[in-house]
Design a protein around this motif. Sequence first.
Motif, short mmCIF file in Angstrom:
data_model
loop_
_atom_site.label_atom_id
_atom_site.label_comp_id
_atom_site.label_asym_id
_atom_site.label_seq_id
_atom_site.Cartn_x
_atom_site.Cartn_y
_atom_site.Cartn_z
N SER A 1 0.83 -1.21 0.00
CA SER A 1 0.00 0.00 0.00
C SER A 1 0.86 1.26 0.00
CB SER A 1 -0.92 0.00 1.22
OG SER A 1 -1.66 1.20 1.30
N GLY A 2 1.91 1.26 0.82
CA GLY A 2 2.78 2.43 0.90
C GLY A 2 3.57 2.66 -0.38
N LEU A 3 4.05 1.58 -0.99
CA LEU A 3 4.83 1.70 -2.22
C LEU A 3 3.95 2.17 -3.38
CD1 LEU A 3 7.02 -1.52 -1.94
CD2 LEU A 3 7.78 0.83 -1.61
N GLU A 4 2.76 1.60 -3.47
CA GLU A 4 1.85 2.02 -4.53
C GLU A 4 1.41 3.47 -4.34
OE1 GLU A 4 -1.30 -0.80 -4.36
OE2 GLU A 4 -0.26 -2.29 -5.62
N GLY A 5 1.20 3.87 -3.08
CA GLY A 5 0.83 5.24 -2.81
C GLY A 5 1.90 6.24 -3.18
N ALA A 6 3.15 5.78 -3.17
CA ALA A 6 4.27 6.65 -3.53
C ALA A 6 4.59 6.58 -5.02
CB ALA A 6 5.50 6.26 -2.73
N GLY A 7 3.77 5.83 -5.76
CA GLY A 7 3.99 5.73 -7.19
C GLY A 7 5.05 4.73 -7.60
N LEU A 8 5.40 3.81 -6.71
CA LEU A 8 6.41 2.79 -7.01
C LEU A 8 5.73 1.46 -7.36
CD1 LEU A 8 8.88 3.53 -4.08
CD2 LEU A 8 9.17 4.18 -6.47
N ASP A 9 6.43 0.65 -8.12
CA ASP A 9 5.92 -0.66 -8.51
C ASP A 9 6.36 -1.69 -7.47
OD1 ASP A 9 5.07 -2.97 -9.64
OD2 ASP A 9 6.27 -2.81 -11.47
N PRO A 10 5.43 -2.19 -6.64
CA PRO A 10 5.82 -3.15 -5.59
C PRO A 10 6.48 -4.41 -6.13
CG PRO A 10 3.59 -2.34 -5.24
CD PRO A 10 4.00 -1.88 -6.61
N VAL A 11 6.09 -4.84 -7.34
CA VAL A 11 6.66 -6.05 -7.91
C VAL A 11 8.17 -5.91 -8.12
CG1 VAL A 11 6.62 -7.61 -9.90
CG2 VAL A 11 4.48 -6.64 -9.03
N LYS A 12 8.61 -4.71 -8.43
CA LYS A 12 10.03 -4.47 -8.67
C LYS A 12 10.77 -4.02 -7.40
CE LYS A 12 9.44 -3.16 -13.54
NZ LYS A 12 9.62 -2.08 -14.54
N VAL A 13 10.09 -3.24 -6.58
CA VAL A 13 10.75 -2.61 -5.43
C VAL A 13 10.73 -3.49 -4.19
CG1 VAL A 13 10.74 -0.59 -3.91
CG2 VAL A 13 10.18 -0.34 -6.34
N PHE A 14 9.66 -4.27 -4.00
CA PHE A 14 9.51 -5.00 -2.74
C PHE A 14 10.48 -6.16 -2.54
CE2 PHE A 14 7.36 -8.20 -0.03
CZ PHE A 14 7.31 -7.46 1.14
N PRO A 15 10.85 -6.95 -3.56
CA PRO A 15 11.74 -8.11 -3.32
C PRO A 15 13.03 -7.79 -2.56
CG PRO A 15 10.78 -8.31 -5.47
CD PRO A 15 10.35 -6.96 -4.96
N PRO A 16 13.78 -6.72 -2.92
CA PRO A 16 14.98 -6.42 -2.13
C PRO A 16 14.65 -6.03 -0.69
CG PRO A 16 15.06 -5.32 -4.26
CD PRO A 16 13.67 -5.85 -4.10
N ILE A 17 13.49 -5.39 -0.51
CA ILE A 17 13.07 -5.02 0.84
C ILE A 17 12.78 -6.27 1.67
CG2 ILE A 17 11.20 -3.92 2.15
CD1 ILE A 17 10.95 -1.88 -0.10
N ARG A 18 12.11 -7.22 1.04
CA ARG A 18 11.76 -8.47 1.74
C ARG A 18 13.01 -9.26 2.14
NH1 ARG A 18 11.97 -12.31 3.89
NH2 ARG A 18 10.55 -14.09 4.08
N THR A 19 14.09 -9.09 1.41
CA THR A 19 15.34 -9.79 1.74
C THR A 19 15.80 -9.46 3.15
OG1 THR A 19 15.99 -9.73 -0.59
CG2 THR A 19 17.72 -10.17 1.01
N LEU A 20 15.52 -8.24 3.59
CA LEU A 20 15.92 -7.85 4.95
C LEU A 20 15.19 -8.66 6.01
CD1 LEU A 20 17.96 -5.60 5.85
CD2 LEU A 20 17.34 -5.58 3.43
N GLY A 21 14.04 -9.23 5.65
CA GLY A 21 13.33 -10.09 6.60
C GLY A 21 14.14 -11.33 6.91
N THR A 22 14.72 -11.93 5.87
CA THR A 22 15.57 -13.11 6.07
C THR A 22 16.81 -12.75 6.89
OG1 THR A 22 14.84 -14.00 3.94
CG2 THR A 22 16.86 -14.93 4.89
N VAL A 23 17.36 -11.58 6.64
CA VAL A 23 18.52 -11.12 7.40
C VAL A 23 18.14 -10.96 8.88
CG1 VAL A 23 20.17 -9.23 7.73
CG2 VAL A 23 19.56 -9.98 5.41
N GLY A 24 16.97 -10.39 9.13
CA GLY A 24 16.51 -10.21 10.50
C GLY A 24 16.31 -11.53 11.21
N PHE A 25 15.74 -12.50 10.51
CA PHE A 25 15.53 -13.83 11.09
C PHE A 25 16.87 -14.46 11.49
CE2 PHE A 25 15.04 -18.38 11.05
CZ PHE A 25 13.75 -18.61 11.50
N ILE A 26 17.84 -14.40 10.60
CA ILE A 26 19.15 -15.01 10.86
C ILE A 26 19.88 -14.29 12.00
CG2 ILE A 26 21.44 -15.46 9.89
CD1 ILE A 26 20.03 -15.84 7.17
N CYS A 27 19.83 -12.96 11.99
CA CYS A 27 20.52 -12.18 13.03
C CYS A 27 19.94 -12.49 14.41
CB CYS A 27 20.40 -10.69 12.74
SG CYS A 27 21.41 -10.11 11.35
N MET A 28 18.62 -12.59 14.50
CA MET A 28 18.00 -12.87 15.80
C MET A 28 18.28 -14.30 16.22
SD MET A 28 16.50 -11.05 17.98
CE MET A 28 15.72 -11.30 19.57
#
Length: 265
Positions: free
Chosen positions: A142-169
């Motif tokens: 919702s936030g990415l689309e509201g800012a005029g960004l394409d979630p399909v292209k922008v979100f995958p690198p963002i989601r990668t940080l979730g895996t990093v967070g899981f491993i770090c914790m």
Amino acid sequence: AGSRNKKKSNKKNTEKLMRNLRTRFAIMNFMQFAVWGSYLTSMGTYLFSIGMGEHIGMFYAMQGIVSLFMPALMGILADRYVPAQKLLSACHIIAAAFMIAAGYYGMTTGSEAQFATLFTLYSCSVAFYMPTLSLSNSVAYSGLEGAGLDPVKVFPPIRTLGTVGFICMMWFVDLMGFQQNYNQFFACGAVGLLFGAYALTLPSCPVNNESGSSMAQSLGLDAFKLFKQKRMAIFFIFSMLSLSVAKRWVIKPAVLIRSSVPGPS
């Protein structure tokens, strides 16, 4: 020249806002999965250490059971009544409260902890945590689309940080020596409370007050139509088969402890 400089300035400001938004959602994903990583791979070891080895499967199965209905119920609330980022915050705070209660119960009872009490507190926690996996995605999209960004292209690198967070914790819990005790629940609760506060700072998500969609659509049952596509059916089958791999996260540490063989987490 003045008009050209103004356009450049506006472009720089826009790019800065976009970077800021991506950073905020990256932090969101980091914390979202850090909550999960604090106990998912080590809880079996703790349960085994307090004599609940035969119940390990039930604890982990509960995540799947609540995932059958809680995300759909919370999704209806987020679509029609409560902005997703506020519901995300509330769910994390409630889940964290129950997880801290589970940790406190484990701390005060030690090896005399009763299965029914610990399992109930844990189940209530995961019942409110599991919907946040989809809610966090909704907030980001919702936030990415509201800012005029394409979630399909922008979100995958963002989601990668979730895996990093899981491993770090996961590493943090291991390095702090929390794998075999209740402190992993306290760690989970602490990150959950922090994320609950952080979620309130995320961009607001619109709420659709119109009741045009059917109950089946609200519950996401329309998604089953995708199985008419051969590739989706194949993807689902292999996704289910891959779940068996996750058992090694739970069983391996407990087996190594039982045989007194030191091993990695």
